[in-house]
Write a protein that holds these residues in place. Structure first.
Motif, mmCIF file in Angstrom:
data_model
loop_
_atom_site.group_PDB
_atom_site.id
_atom_site.type_symbol
_atom_site.label_atom_id
_atom_site.label_comp_id
_atom_site.label_asym_id
_atom_site.label_seq_id
_atom_site.Cartn_x
_atom_site.Cartn_y
_atom_site.Cartn_z
ATOM 1 N N ILE A 128 0.906 -1.229 -0.028
ATOM 2 C CA ILE A 128 0.164 -0.193 0.066
ATOM 3 C C ILE A 128 0.925 1.305 -0.048
ATOM 4 O O ILE A 128 1.356 1.330 1.057
ATOM 5 N N PRO A 129 1.018 2.042 -1.261
ATOM 6 C CA PRO A 129 1.901 3.207 -0.935
ATOM 7 C C PRO A 129 1.419 4.175 0.028
ATOM 8 O O PRO A 129 0.246 4.381 0.143
ATOM 9 N N ASP A 130 2.381 5.031 0.249
ATOM 10 C CA ASP A 130 2.025 6.212 1.078
ATOM 11 C C ASP A 130 1.131 7.079 0.221
ATOM 12 O O ASP A 130 1.701 7.335 -1.141
ATOM 13 N N THR A 131 0.342 7.565 0.741
ATOM 14 C CA THR A 131 -0.852 8.374 -0.209
ATOM 15 C C THR A 131 -1.031 9.904 0.413
ATOM 16 O O THR A 131 -0.961 9.737 1.817
ATOM 17 N N ASN A 132 -0.622 10.906 -0.201
ATOM 18 C CA ASN A 132 -1.059 12.229 0.406
ATOM 19 C C ASN A 132 -2.621 12.435 0.082
ATOM 20 O O ASN A 132 -2.935 12.769 -1.263
ATOM 21 N N TYR A 133 -3.324 12.325 0.842
ATOM 22 C CA TYR A 133 -4.770 12.326 0.653
ATOM 23 C C TYR A 133 -5.316 13.784 0.382
ATOM 24 O O TYR A 133 -4.952 14.655 1.242
ATOM 25 N N PRO A 197 -10.827 19.774 -3.405
ATOM 26 C CA PRO A 197 -12.195 18.983 -3.520
ATOM 27 C C PRO A 197 -12.176 17.726 -4.431
ATOM 28 O O PRO A 197 -11.647 17.625 -5.108
ATOM 29 N N ILE A 198 -12.899 16.822 -3.728
ATOM 30 C CA ILE A 198 -13.139 15.376 -4.353
ATOM 31 C C ILE A 198 -14.605 14.841 -4.425
ATOM 32 O O ILE A 198 -15.303 15.137 -3.428
ATOM 33 N N THR A 199 -14.760 14.169 -5.462
ATOM 34 C CA THR A 199 -16.219 13.450 -5.668
ATOM 35 C C THR A 199 -15.901 11.987 -5.987
ATOM 36 O O THR A 199 -15.335 11.928 -7.064
ATOM 37 N N ALA A 225 -8.467 10.483 -1.968
ATOM 38 C CA ALA A 225 -7.834 11.116 -2.954
ATOM 39 C C ALA A 225 -8.080 10.616 -4.413
ATOM 40 O O ALA A 225 -8.723 9.561 -4.607
ATOM 41 N N PRO A 226 -7.858 11.404 -5.351
ATOM 42 C CA PRO A 226 -8.331 11.085 -6.750
ATOM 43 C C PRO A 226 -7.487 9.666 -7.275
ATOM 44 O O PRO A 226 -6.433 9.567 -6.788
#
Lengths: 252, 14
Positions: A128-133, A197-199, A225-226
């Protein structure tokens, strides 16, 4: 060998309840730093990751790494037979084919020992990669459970939109539509951090299953995150967590 | 209707 003692069986009951609706078989990896478990559900849509550092335990000893292949339904049966305020000690030999669970009542007047057969599981581990959410929302776990339950009455797909103004959950179905919005509160029970923003759309059935972890923590953290799976995290007594990842639904 | 993506599209096997 492994020897790990929890002061209250209640915690183990809650952990097993949070896992068993998503996965039926899984390997618990034990090392000197604690216990880890990672498994995908059968349809490869969601993943659950459990981490318990040694601080979760009253006593913890693990001389050599040991992997315990567990049937969670069997473990659930054993754990159910104990009282929540019993202490429980998990022990296993280095090359174990069984896990020993010893329960002891508060006043030590009753002890119950169980041996659970272990399975040889060949499990895929995912990196699971580190993610910048882009968005991180924290809210009371009971509120999230209520929203997931209410949404699932309307549609199997739940749309989550997050902006600086708040987080919105929407569902559209034959019955009609449902929209629930939460804004950040000044008393801090709901916090919303938005970089962008995200949907995204998700299967409500899985979100609902994640809320089986609600008794583990008063708070839940939701990260979006996208183009990456949703993360829903419940912390466990400062020294551990259960994280659920869910792949988004995408337009055909 | 949106389709469900597979998690292994995002996370690699280790």
């Amino acid at each position: 060998m492994l020897e790990a003692r929890l002061g209250e069986t209640q915690l183990l009951k809650k952990i097993v309840d949070a896992l068993k609706e998503i996965i039926s078989l899984s390997t618990l990896d034990c090392s000197e730093t604690g216990m880890q478990l990672q498994s995908m559900d059968n349809s490869h849509v969601s993943l659950v990751s459990l981490s318990l550092q040694t601080g979760c335990f009253e006593k913890y000893r693990c001389d050599r790494n040991v992997s315990l292949g567990l049937d969670l339904k069997s473990l659930s049966k054993v754990v159910k037979s104990a009282s929540g305020d019993d202490s429980v000690t998990l022990s296993a030999a280095d090359k174990a084919d069984k896990l020993l669970l010893s329960f002891e009542s508060d006043n030590k007047s009753r002890t119950a020992d169980y041996e659970l057969k272990l399975l040889n599981l060949d499990q895929d581990h995912l990196g699971i990669p580190d993610t910048n959410y882009a968005c991180t929302v924290q809210m009371p776990s009971s509120e999230f459970a209520r929203i997931c339950r209410d949404m699932s009455m309307f549609s199997e797909t739940v749309v989550i939109s997050c902006t600086k103004q708040g987080i919105k959950f929407s569902a559209n179905g034959d019955l009609g539509s449902a929209n629930i919005k939460l804004a950040e509160t000044s008393k801090g029970d709901i916090t919303i951090d938005v970089e962008e923003p995200i949907t995204q759309s998700f299967a409500g059935r899985y979100l609902n299953t994640f809320t089986r972890a609600t008794p583990l923590s008063d708070r839940v953290k939701i990260c979006l995150a996208p183009e990456v799976p949703l993360l829903v995290e419940y912390s466990i007594e400062d020294y551990g967590y259960i994280r659920y990842y869910l792949a988004p639904k995408v337009d055909d | 209707t949106p389709i469900q993506n597979d998690l292994t599209e995002y996370f690699s096997l280790v």
